[in-house]
Each structure stands twice: as structure tokens, then as C-alpha cells.
Design an enzyme around this catalytic site. Structure first.
Site, PDB file in Angstrom:
ATOM      1  N   HIS A  33       0.957  -1.182   0.174  1.00  0.00           N
ATOM      2  CA  HIS A  33      -0.572   0.173  -0.252  1.00  0.00           C
ATOM      3  C   HIS A  33       0.648   1.835   0.201  1.00  0.00           C
ATOM      4  CE1 HIS A  33      -4.027  -2.366   0.951  1.00  0.00           C
ATOM      5  NE2 HIS A  33      -2.452  -3.148   1.872  1.00  0.00           N
ATOM      6  N   ASN A  65      -6.566   0.457  -2.924  1.00  0.00           N
ATOM      7  CA  ASN A  65      -7.621   1.127  -1.716  1.00  0.00           C
ATOM      8  C   ASN A  65      -6.781   2.651  -0.981  1.00  0.00           C
ATOM      9  OD1 ASN A  65      -5.265   0.180  -0.852  1.00  0.00           O
ATOM     10  ND2 ASN A  65      -6.521  -0.576   1.204  1.00  0.00           N
ATOM     11  N   ASP A 108      -8.719  -4.874  -1.954  1.00  0.00           N
ATOM     12  CA  ASP A 108      -8.086  -5.029  -0.489  1.00  0.00           C
ATOM     13  C   ASP A 108      -8.152  -4.312   0.028  1.00  0.00           C
ATOM     14  OD1 ASP A 108      -6.247  -6.947   0.879  1.00  0.00           O
ATOM     15  OD2 ASP A 108      -4.462  -5.388   0.176  1.00  0.00           O
ATOM     16  N   ASP A 160       2.208  -7.091   2.141  1.00  0.00           N
ATOM     17  CA  ASP A 160       1.053  -6.421   2.814  1.00  0.00           C
ATOM     18  C   ASP A 160       1.722  -4.898   3.028  1.00  0.00           C
ATOM     19  OD1 ASP A 160      -1.380  -5.473   2.970  1.00  0.00           O
ATOM     20  OD2 ASP A 160      -1.658  -7.349   4.679  1.00  0.00           O
ATOM     21  N   PHE A 217      -5.738  -0.855  11.169  1.00  0.00           N
ATOM     22  CA  PHE A 217      -4.556  -1.990  10.822  1.00  0.00           C
ATOM     23  C   PHE A 217      -3.368  -1.494  10.243  1.00  0.00           C
ATOM     24  CE2 PHE A 217      -8.621  -3.382  12.029  1.00  0.00           C
ATOM     25  CZ  PHE A 217      -8.759  -4.853  12.769  1.00  0.00           C
ATOM     26  N   GLY A 218      -2.481  -2.155  10.471  1.00  0.00           N
ATOM     27  CA  GLY A 218      -1.134  -2.448   9.319  1.00  0.00           C
ATOM     28  C   GLY A 218      -0.117  -2.486  10.056  1.00  0.00           C
TER      29      GLY A 218
END
Lengths: 310, 441
Positions: free
Chosen positions: B81, B113, B170, B323, B341-342
Site C-alpha cells: 500500500h 485502496n 484489498d 502487505d 490495521f497494518g
């Protein structure tokens, strides 16, 4: 003897000796509460901030009274009247408050882990007054104190916690506290409200309340919230009452000299019938009285106090 | 590669190469090449791979001594991302590419996204314009549905023409089975894989970590394994029925690995990836309420980690993707429940592969490299991921023995949200080369 940490975040990991120290320390404080002048100078000059991000009546008043009876300076804060509404982060809020020179923070928050988070942002002593469904250590300590007061021991007693275990911080703190002190603990509730692998906490798990109560000494009845029905965990409160409600009939299965506890607030007629809540074996109001003494003990010990209070 | 005729041809070549990488252990999983060799690069292409020592006499403008090092195809991250457009405070395509090359990646797939999402041709073009300044190759993934709302399909032909290599919503699942079915059917026309974020939003609702004993003791709302597995099962059935290609993103549970293994046996067109954090960490990492360990899918249990390693070993899991999910400090320094999150991953992925998989004998070097190169390349129909004559000279040179301590403050990424700070890793990237140019260090 002193406590190992300057914070009280939870009973998980606390030793039997530490818990005993807090309970022993609370005894003289309870005695002070019986005197005509119920105030001591122990925490004179100490500033305590009560940060309540979630509504609370009992716990908040109990902490405030404990602080005032120790002569601490007390500031109370609730999330509805603070800059939280303006979008300030928790970290900024507490660091601003600490910048005004304070010593201890009592925190209640709807999110698990907030008291721990505060220890990372602040130098003050942090006392957990309930975080999410994680822990509510002073509640468990006052439960232990109340039970020890009545039975003169905790080891060997069978304690059953009935209700919404999944969302209960009281259940978790009680489980850690009572098992550490040598009691046998069982939980009982609808399968949908028993969290995953709860048995790994070293306890028995039941779905049949009559079976769970068999031979128990202490029953701690938890509040069941209407939200659980909306969340789809329960078909109806009516069905909950039928299957898990504590009524006079069910008390027959308990040992002689049994005790009924409830951390409050009570939903009369839902998880407990009024006759049981008000029965001679109920210590619900003793719990509230003892709460002040326990919180005085915790405040005293965390502010550096040692051993016996004169 | 080493037939005598070709070597002679090289020796007779008068040209001076732009770059020579000498004496390294060259691993190319596609051709099963694994020995000490020299690589010569010109015009951004690999011109010769030779195990003959004498070739060192050939001139090159720049020479890298790769003795004791491993030379592999440039790593490909098929799942990152990069936050541009929308959250340039957290990462941009440029800073993400700096982070990528520092981690040995020469190609990065950016997920759609963003704000707004990459759900139309203009948005894809924007990414490719920004990608021109990037230090590595950026390949764009487009959205499955307009606005990633899970309702209407995007103009997939348009996206393909603009250069997307896959489509994915995603960050969110395609919850409607009908929409997913149509997407799989439609994408067959382009042989385009759908990268599926498998999460049943009803089952995961309100969850912030794996549902297990740790969430029970912390009193936190759990995301059960079945929230992932029921969607994996659904997607496998849909892929079987439609004949479409599905790629399961960030596999995190034992049950998912088992389902995919079975599906592959039955010949369903499925591929999948896992992430370095899912083969390294467990839900125990959340015990200190470290929001950097808050990730979706959540860190699972020891049993799941073992199953993922097994899936990597037996080939059920095709690729390893980061990710990479940058988040600002302000967003992460909050109550655990409220943190996004992440975690970032581009700069720790390779070290974790070496430390957790190669050194622990889960994967051999060629197997590990395949999951970071040729396998993602094949899934996305890319050119990279191979060391092959006349192919782009995207190469990564690594020191397999070097150890280092992760220090997020040193990351090239704009964001520092890593749970690996302080962890000692083996395997360090020495050089990252894109189209024959050294882009790192």
C-alpha cells in the site's frame, strides 16, 4: 514489603504476597471508615486525577472518597466535558494534564489496554479503574477482601461467576485474583458469552447453572446487558433469566454459609431476583463499603507506602 | 547458458559492458541455475551469465565484486500500500519505492485502496505518471468494484488497457458472492487474477486481534480464523465454478492453507501469498497492546504459523508479499481499539525470509527466492523475476551472513509502524539494481 510496580493495571501476574499485602493494608483503612472522623493525612500533598472515559457511579465515587479520606487533592474528569469531544487524542489529553503536575491517575476507559498505554505516555502512577473487558483489579480486590472477611480464608473455597463472561472485566480480574489466592473458580454462562479458550485460565466452564452451583461457596452474579440481546448473543433476556437467573430455588445447591456477590449495577429480576439480592447471604453492600478501604490501600501502597498503616 | 559457442561470441565482443557483477552465487529459480557466476549488463538488460572465470577480463564501466554474496532476480512485492493518492503524509509512490529498493525489491505492486481508490483508467494513469520518478518499477492493481464498495464492477477492460496487472478490493472483501462470481467470469477474458482479501465482515465485526486465548485474557474483540476461512472456501468454490483465477491475499490461518492445498489438488486455478509477519509473529505480540502489531488479518497462533511454514515448504503458498501498510505515528499512538490495521514491511521482509525460513531450513535458498521473484511474476504475468539473457537487469545482491538490528527510525519509508524494532535479522541487501542501474545503496 512493597508492591513491585508503581502501577496497578491488573491482577494477572500479581503474586499471592502482593494481593495479601493489599488486603492486609485495607483492614486498618476499613477501621478508619468506621470512626466518627473518617480522614487521615496519609496522602496530603498528593494530587490524584480521576479520568473517567466511561460512565461510572460506584467506582468513581468510591475512588473519590478513598482519595479524599487520605487527604489527597482530587481532580475528576469525565470524557463528556473534556477536549476529547474536540478531537484531541488520549495521549495529548493526559500529557497536558500531567504537565499541570500530578502524581497519580485513576483511569476508566471502554478500550482494553488504555491503563497500560498511559504508563507509556506518563510518569505518574496509573491505577486501572476498569479497561474494556480486560481487567477491573480494584473490584476483584474488594471481592477478595469481602470473602476473606467473611470466611477468614480464600484458599479452598469454590467461587462461581455467572453471566456475561465474554464482556466482563470483573470476571477476568476475579479469575486471576481468586485462582492466585487458591480458590477453585468456575464460570457459567450462555455458550455465546463465554470467550474462546477461557478454560485455559485454569478454571471450570459450565453452561448449566445448576451443575455449576453444586457445592459452591461463593456466587458472583454479573450484570447482563440488554446490548447482548441486540448483538445476537441472546435470543431474549427472558430466556436468559429462565436459564441463568439466580433465584431462591437455585440456592439450594450451594454449600451452607454461602455468599452472593454482585459487582453492580444490578438488573433486578434479570440476572438475580430481588429476594436473592437482598437476602441475608448477600454481601453486595459490604462489597461497596469495602471498595473504599481497598482503594485507600491501593492508593497508599502505590504512592510508596509500606506494610502496616498506623 | 554456458555453451561454448556463446562464450566465444562474448569474448569476441569488443563492447564494454555497463555493469559486471562478478563471482557471486547466482540463483535463478526459473532456470534452476544456482552456481558461482558472473553477470554482465548492458542497455539495462542482462547480456551474459557466465560461470567461466576468464570472462572477468571483459571490460565493464562498473564492477561489483559479489564474492560471498548471492545474486538473485530483483525481488517482487505483489502486495503493498503506497498510499498515494490521498495519504501522502504516510507514504508516496516515491518514498515507497525508496523503501522497496532498500529492502531489495525492484518491482512493487500497489494496491488500489487509496483515497480516491484506483478504480478507473485516469487513476491508473496517475499512478504510472508518479511511478516514472520511482526508484523501482511500480505495477498497479486496480479495484474490482467502483469505489471499492463491493457493488458494481469497475471498467476492467479500461483498467487492463491502462496497465493493471490484477484487480483487488484489498483492505476489504468483495462480500457479495454474486459480484465476485461476475468478476471472476469477466476477468477470464483478460486472464487477469483477482487478488482476494478474504474476510467475512459479519464474523470479524468489531474485532481488533485474533480470537484466541490471548484475546480472551486481554478482553479484546476477536477476529476468528473462520472469518478468513469461510471466504477462502467461498472463493475457491467460485473459482472452481467459473474457471476464473483467484489469488488469495495474506493467508494467515491453518484452515486457509488446508483449503487451498486441497483446491490445488483438485486443479482449481488458485494461487496465494502470505506475509513475513504471518510466518514470524503470533497473537502474543499484542500482549503489550503494541498497536504496531495490529494488522488485518491479525497475527494468529503458533499452530497457524507452523501451518503457514508447512504451506510455504510444500508449495501450497506460492509467494511472499509484504502487505506494506504505512500509518502515521498519530494514527497508531492511540487506544488499541482505535488504531488502524497494518504495518510497514518492505525493509524487513527479506531479512525475515532469511532468518525465519532459510536459516531455519523451512525453505532452500532457491525456494525462498522463487516466492519473492518468479512466482509473483508468473501470477501477475510480469517480465521480471528471472535472470535471463536479454531480460531487464533487475537484480538484488545480498549478503546472506550479515546480521543487523531492525531500527524503524532508519527506514526509508515515511512511516515507521513496524513491530520488528530491535529484532536481530540475518541477510542484508547489498545492492538493488533496476534496469541495470544501481538504485540502492
Amino acid at each position: 514489603m512493597k508492591l513491585r510496580s508503581k502501577h496497578l493495571l491488573g491482577l494477572e501476574g500479581m503474586t499471592k504476597e502482593e494481593i495479601t499485602l493489599i488486603l492486609d493494608t485495607a483492614e486498618p483503612f476499613k477501621e478508619i471508615l468506621e470512626r466518627p472522623i473518617r480522614i487521615v493525612p496519609t496522602l496530603r500533598g498528593v494530587t490524584v486525577v480521576n479520568l473517567f472515559y466511561e460512565p461510572s457511579t460506584r467506582t468513581r465515587i468510591s475512588f473519590e472518597l478513598a482519595e479524599k479520606r487520605l487527604s489527597a487533592e482530587v481532580i475528576s474528569f469525565s470524557a463528556t466535558t473534556s477536549s476529547v469531544k474536540k478531537g484531541e487524542t488520549l495521549k495529548d489529553t493526559v500529557r497536558n494534564i500531567e504537565a499541570m503536575k500530578i502524581d497519580m491517575v485513576v483511569v476508566r476507559h471502554q478500550c482494553s489496554g488504555v491503563p497500560y498505554f498511559l504508563t507509556q505516555c506518563l510518569d505518574s502512577s496509573i491505577i486501572n479503574a476498569g479497561d474494556g473487558a480486560h481487567e477491573h483489579p480494584t473490584q476483584a480486590l474488594l471481592d477478595l477482601f469481602t470473602i476473606r472477611e467473611k470466611y477468614k480464608k480464600i484458599r479452598g473455597l469454590k467461587v462461581v461467576i455467572v453471566g456475561d463472561i465474554k464482556y466482563s472485566r470483573v470476571a477476568r480480574s476475579d479469575i486471576w485474583g481468586f485462582t492466585t489466592m487458591g480458590a477453585k473458580v468456575a464460570v457459567c454462562g450462555p455458550t455465546t458469552l463465554l470467550p474462546y479458550e477461557i478454560e485455559k485460565m485454569g478454571i471450570e466452564v459450565h453452561h448449566d447453572v445448576d451443575e455449576a452451583l453444586e457445592g459452591a461457596d461463593v456466587v458472583n452474579v454479573l450484570r447482563i446487558q440488554l446490548e447482548r440481546q441486540k448483538g445476537g448473543f441472546l435470543p431474549s433476556l427472558r430466556e436468559y433469566t429462565n436459564k441463568f437467573g439466580i433465584n431462591v430455588d437455585r440456592l439450594k445447591r450451594l454449600n451452607e454459609n454461602f455468599t452472593i456477590m454482585h459487582p453492580g449495577p444490578i438488573n433486578r429480576g434479570v440476572e438475580i431476583t430481588p429476594e436473592v439480592a437482598d437476602g441475608p447471604y448477600s454481601v453486595i453492600l459490604n462489597q461497596v463499603t469495602n471498595g473504599v478501604a481497598i482503594r485507600m490501600a491501593v492508593l497508599y501502597l502505590l504512592s510508596g507506602g509500606e506494610g502496616k498503616v498506623e | 547458458m554456458s555453451n561454448p559457442k556463446k562464450k566465444k561470441e562474448i569474448l569476441n565482443q569488443p563492447l564494454e559492458f555497463e555493469l559486471a557483477i562478478l563471482g557471486g552465487r547466482v540463483i535463478d529459480p526459473e532456470s534452476r541455475f544456482d552456481r558461482i557466476a558472473d553477470i554482465f549488463v548492458h542497455d539495462g538488460l542482462i547480456k551474459e551469465i557466465s560461470s567461466r572465470k576468464t570472462t572477468t577480463r571483459i571490460g565493464a564501466k562498473e564492477v561489483i565484486d559479489a564474492k560471498g554474496k548471492i545474486v538473485v532476480p530483483g525481488l517482487i512485492d505483489m502486495h503493498a500500500h503506497l498510499r498515494e493518492p490521498g495519504r501522502e503524509d504516510e507514504e508516496t509512490i516515491y518514498t515507497g519505492s525508496c523503501s522497496a529498493v532498500a529492502g531489495g525489491f525492484t518491482s512493487v505492486c500497489c494496491m488500489p485502496n487509496t483515497e480516491p481508490p484506483i478504480d478507473n483508467q485516469e487513476a491508473v494513469k496517475f499512478v504510472y505518471v508518479k511511478a516514472k520518478e520511482a526508484k523501482c518499477k511500480i505495477v498497479c492493481v486496480g479495484a474490482v468494484t467502483k469505489g471499492e464498495k463491493g457493488e458494481e464492477l469497475t471498467e476492467i477492460l479500461d483498467l487492463v488497457q491502462a496497465g493493471v496487472v490484477a484487480i483487488s478490493d484489498d483492505g476489504k472483501p468483495v462480500s457479495s458472492s454474486q459480484v465476485m462470481r461476475n468478476a471472476l467470469e469477466y476477468c477470464k477474458m483478460f486472464n487477469l487474477p483477482i487478488i482476494s482479501h478474504c474476510e467475512d465482515l459479519n464474523l470479524s465485526s468489531g474485532g481488533v486481534m485474533h480470537e484466541g486465548f490471548v484475546s480472551t485474557s486481554l478482553g479484546m474483540n476477536g477476529i476468528p480464523s473462520i472469518a478468513e476461512e469461510v471466504m477462502v472456501a467461498r472463493d475457491l468454490k467460485l473459482a472452481e465454478f467459473t474457471g476464473g483465477r483467484v489469488h488469495i491475499a495474506h493467508v494467515s490461518t491453518q484452515g486457509s492453507v488446508d483449503l487451498i492445498r486441497e483446491a490445488k489438488k483438485r486443479g482449481i486455478k488458485v494461487t496465494c501469498e502470505t506475509t513475513p509477519h504471518h510466518f514470524t509473529l503470533t497473537d502474543e505480540s499484542v500482549k503489550t497492546f503494541d498497536t504496531n502489531a495490529k494488522v488485518n488479518p491479525p497475527l494468529r497462533t503458533r499452530k497457524d504459523v507452523e501451518a503457514i511454514k508447512k504451506g510455504l515448504k510444500d508449495g501450497t503458498i506460492d509467494s511472499i508479499a509484504t502487505d506494506h501498510a504505512p500509518h502515521s505515528v498519530e494514527e497508531k499512538e492511540v487506544e488499541f481499539d482505535f488504531a488502524p490495521f497494518g504495518m510497514v514491511g518492505l525493509e524487513t521482509a527479506f531479512g525475515l525470509v532469511v532468518t525465519e525460513l532459510v536459516n531455519k531450513k523451512i525453505l532452500t535458498w532457491p525456494q525462498a527466492i522463487a516466492k519473492l521473484t518468479i512466482n509473483p511474476s508468473r501470477i501477475l504475468n510480469l517480465k521480471g523475476g528471472r535472470i535471463k539473457r536479454d531480460f531487464p537487469a533487475d537484480l538484488t545482491i545480498i549478503d546472506p551472513k550479515a546480521s543487523w538490528i531492525v531500527n524503524p527510525s532508519q527506514f526509508k519509508s515515511k512511516s515507521k509502524n513496524s513491530p520488528f524494532g530491535g529484532k536481530k535479522l540475518r541477510g542484508r541487501v547489498c545492492y538493488t539494481i533496476v534496469d541495470g542501474k544501481i538504485v540502492f545503496p
